[in-house]
Design a protein around this motif. Structure first.
Motif, PDB file in Angstrom:
ATOM      1  N   GLY A  94       1.640  -7.790  14.609  1.00  0.00           N
ATOM      2  CA  GLY A  94       2.844  -8.545  14.937  1.00  0.00           C
ATOM      3  C   GLY A  94       3.767  -8.741  13.744  1.00  0.00           C
ATOM      4  O   GLY A  94       4.984  -8.874  13.906  1.00  0.00           O
ATOM      5  N   ASP A  95       3.186  -8.734  12.544  1.00  0.00           N
ATOM      6  CA  ASP A  95       3.968  -8.880  11.315  1.00  0.00           C
ATOM      7  C   ASP A  95       4.589  -7.559  10.864  1.00  0.00           C
ATOM      8  O   ASP A  95       5.525  -7.559  10.061  1.00  0.00           O
ATOM      9  N   ARG A 151      -4.894  -3.706  14.450  1.00  0.00           N
ATOM     10  CA  ARG A 151      -4.264  -4.988  14.777  1.00  0.00           C
ATOM     11  C   ARG A 151      -4.177  -5.895  13.558  1.00  0.00           C
ATOM     12  O   ARG A 151      -3.427  -6.869  13.563  1.00  0.00           O
TER      13      ARG A 151
END
Length: 201
Positions: A180-181, A130
């Protein structure tokens, strides 16, 4: 998924090989290319300390605390440096990429960008991380620019948290890329590599 499992990672410019004693001599030559070890803010060992440095990294690997790689340039089959996964947090999961150095002749050739793309891809897509973090000595401006160029976000200045090989206590600049990036960062890195390859041809 277990993280820090050894595996060879291969791109178009470089191959990342799990570090071993067999890499010592090639890395001793590489670290003298550009006199990288003379830069006080880097993690590159001096040539005479290379065997000890490799042994220390392998000891960390045996404890499950690090996964070190030797970086081999495919164009001439020469070793050009070292990089590692370190500071794993399996419960998240998360990992740091660090202890990276490359020979002077490899700078600005795309090899560092591709090495990071290979490692980030493996961390996010194979291990399901993550978060991947990066740290650099506060005064190591070339490394900080390289990390920022990857698309990592600056998270802050950590005061007095590291001791340099000169014995000085100094600060750390901390960065990260999250899952998320990753989609945008992956696209960005592929573009950088393609642009570098095109300009070199």
């Amino acid at each position: 998924m277990q993280i820090l499992t050894p595996e060879i990672l291969t791109g178009q410019l470089v191959r990342l090989e799990p570090l071993s004693d067999e890499h010592v001599e090639g890395l001793r030559v590489a670290v003298q290319d550009g006199r990288i070890a003379d830069l006080w803010y880097t993690s590159a060992p001096r040539p005479e300390a290379m065997a000890h440095d490799v042994e220390a990294k392998l000891d960390q690997a045996a404890q499950g605390l690090m996964l070190p790689f030797a970086i081999r340039r495919l164009a001439d089959d020469r070793l050009i440096g070292v990089t590692t996964y370190c500071h794993p947090i399996p419960a998240v999961p998360a990992v740091e990429i660090g202890y990276t150095w490359q020979a002077g002749s490899a700078h600005r050739t795309g090899t560092n960008t591709e090495a990071k793309l290979l490692m980030l891809s493996h961390a996010f897509e194979e291990w399901g991380c993550r978060r991947v973090s990066f740290r650099a000595t506060w005064f190591n401006h070339p490394s900080r620019r390289a990390i920022e160029r990857l698309g990592a976000s600056f998270e802050g200045r950590i005061r007095n948290d590291r001791i340099l090989r000169t014995g000085e206590v100094t600060d750390t600049a901390q960065y990260s890329i999250t899952d998320g990036d990753w989609f945008a960062v992956r696209h960005h890195l592929r573009h950088l590599i393609a642009s570098n390859t095109t300009s070199a041809s």
